[in-house]
Enzyme design. Structure first.
Site, mmCIF file in Angstrom:
data_model
loop_
_atom_site.group_PDB
_atom_site.id
_atom_site.type_symbol
_atom_site.label_atom_id
_atom_site.label_comp_id
_atom_site.label_asym_id
_atom_site.label_seq_id
_atom_site.Cartn_x
_atom_site.Cartn_y
_atom_site.Cartn_z
ATOM 1 N N ASP A 146 0.853 -1.182 0.000
ATOM 2 C CA ASP A 146 0.000 0.000 0.000
ATOM 3 C C ASP A 146 0.895 1.240 0.000
ATOM 4 O O ASP A 146 1.817 1.346 0.814
ATOM 5 C CB ASP A 146 -0.910 -0.003 1.239
ATOM 6 C CG ASP A 146 -1.863 1.181 1.243
ATOM 7 O OD1 ASP A 146 -2.976 1.031 0.718
ATOM 8 O OD2 ASP A 146 -1.485 2.248 1.776
ATOM 9 N N ASN A 154 -3.283 12.938 -4.858
ATOM 10 C CA ASN A 154 -4.489 13.357 -5.576
ATOM 11 C C ASN A 154 -4.960 14.733 -5.127
ATOM 12 O O ASN A 154 -5.363 15.563 -5.949
ATOM 13 C CB ASN A 154 -5.602 12.330 -5.366
ATOM 14 C CG ASN A 154 -5.352 11.034 -6.105
ATOM 15 O OD1 ASN A 154 -4.696 11.020 -7.143
ATOM 16 N ND2 ASN A 154 -5.856 9.932 -5.570
ATOM 17 N N ASP A 163 -2.618 8.842 -10.972
ATOM 18 C CA ASP A 163 -2.553 7.753 -11.958
ATOM 19 C C ASP A 163 -1.117 7.525 -12.431
ATOM 20 O O ASP A 163 -0.684 6.384 -12.623
ATOM 21 C CB ASP A 163 -3.443 8.082 -13.158
ATOM 22 C CG ASP A 163 -4.926 8.017 -12.826
ATOM 23 O OD1 ASP A 163 -5.265 7.492 -11.752
ATOM 24 O OD2 ASP A 163 -5.737 8.499 -13.643
ATOM 25 N N GLU A 189 -4.697 2.245 -4.228
ATOM 26 C CA GLU A 189 -3.236 2.280 -4.206
ATOM 27 C C GLU A 189 -2.642 0.991 -3.637
ATOM 28 O O GLU A 189 -1.483 0.954 -3.228
ATOM 29 C CB GLU A 189 -2.745 3.475 -3.381
ATOM 30 C CG GLU A 189 -3.090 3.433 -1.900
ATOM 31 C CD GLU A 189 -4.441 4.048 -1.572
ATOM 32 O OE1 GLU A 189 -4.642 4.464 -0.420
ATOM 33 O OE2 GLU A 189 -5.313 4.105 -2.475
#
Length: 313
Positions: A146, A154, A163, A189
């Site tokens: 993770d 973001n 992305d 993620e």
């Protein structure tokens, strides 16, 4: 034209009418298989055979019947080849669509739907290697990853930047693992790694190598900005216990790796935590014990049910 020298005018006319009727039936029905079309072609041959018999036997018609039989066989070959090519094209198209459904559209990695198709036969193959008399015991290293504080990417730089980071993580993972290993975009993620044919020490080495590569990588965003990121990992092995290979299913080992990932996150992130068998045997209700282990890995380690690795990375 072929029948004209051998048959009378009325017989040729009857042949034409019969042939036209057969082809009209073929076109109207659009026979779904090659055998349907060959049946219509066979009727053509049969109709000419009947007309030849009506005229007075087969004498003088051998060359004509041989020609029609040759046409029939050539038609059989051509239609069979076309049917085969059509079926191959359909199979390839179906496989392509299935492959797309089993891939993550952003990273190109396999998705979690693929995992169940892969792990069922793979887990059985691994368990067979642990039967008495088997020369080599194989294991699967299951690693959950993770990205730490991914939401900040973001929020600060936009979803395109997020992305871009995920795509670069996918590249790092594919370059780090071997060709026979599996990399899956688990969701968001999170990524799942399955290393095949691993020995019992490989999981620790793999998790730490990935962590170091993520830390060392400069993530390039679409606007030219470079970011540094860390990741947390949890890992375990299937079979979990060499003494009892069927103690835990691969799904349960995956849940244990996920619990280790959560412990790595709560312990400060940027670390890899793994769970291995402890000195105490699991007895009684294994699912209930596993539930308690996942809720509190530390207590399970103190009780000797598991041995934790990498907490001080």
């Amino acid at each position: 034209w072929i029948a004209w020298p051998c048959l009378g005018v009325a017989q040729v006319g009857l042949l034409v009418i019969t042939h036209a009727g057969i082809n009209a039936a073929a076109l109207s029905s659009l026979a779904p298989s090659v055998w349907g079309y060959l049946a219509y072609m066979g009727l053509d041959v049969l109709s000419l055979f009947i007309l030849a018999v009506l005229k007075g036997g087969m004498a003088g018609y051998e060359h004509l019947m041989a020609l029609l039989l040759g046409v029939y066989l050539v038609t059989l070959t051509v239609l069979s080849i076309q049917n085969h090519r059509s079926q191959v094209a359909q199979v390839l198209s179906s496989l392509k669509l299935k492959d797309l459904s089993l891939r993550d559209m952003l990273t190109g990695l396999r998705n979690r739907r693929y995992l169940t198709e892969f792990m069922g036969p793979e887990a059985e193959s691994v368990l067979r290697s642990w039967t008495p008399g088997s020369p080599i015991q194989q294991s699967l290293a299951i690693v959950m990853l993770d990205l730490d504080h991914f939401k900040r990417v973001n929020d600060a730089h936009g979803h395109q930047a997020g992305d871009a980071v995920l795509k670069q993580v996918a590249v790092i993972l594919e370059e780090t693992l071997r060709k026979q290993d599996l990399v899956i975009r688990w969701g968001g993620e999170e990524f799942l790694l399955v290393a095949r044919g691993a020995d019992r020490s490989y999981a620790l080495m793999l998790a730490e190598r990935i962590r170091e590569k993520v830390v060392a990588h400069a993530f390039l965003l679409p606007d030219g900005t470079q970011l540094r990121k860390t990741c947390s990992l949890g890992y375990s092995l299937f079979p979990f216990s060499p003494e009892a290979p069927r103690l835990l299913t691969w799904e349960q080992v995956l849940g244990l790796a996920d619990a280790c990932l959560y412990r790595a996150k709560t312990a400060g992130r940027d670390r890899a935590v793994g769970a291995f068998p402890g000195g105490k045997a699991w007895e009684g209700d294994v699912p209930a014990q596993l539930d308690g282990v996942e809720r509190d890995l530390g207590a399970a380690a103190q009780a000797g049910l598991i041995r934790l690795m990498g907490e001080l990375s």
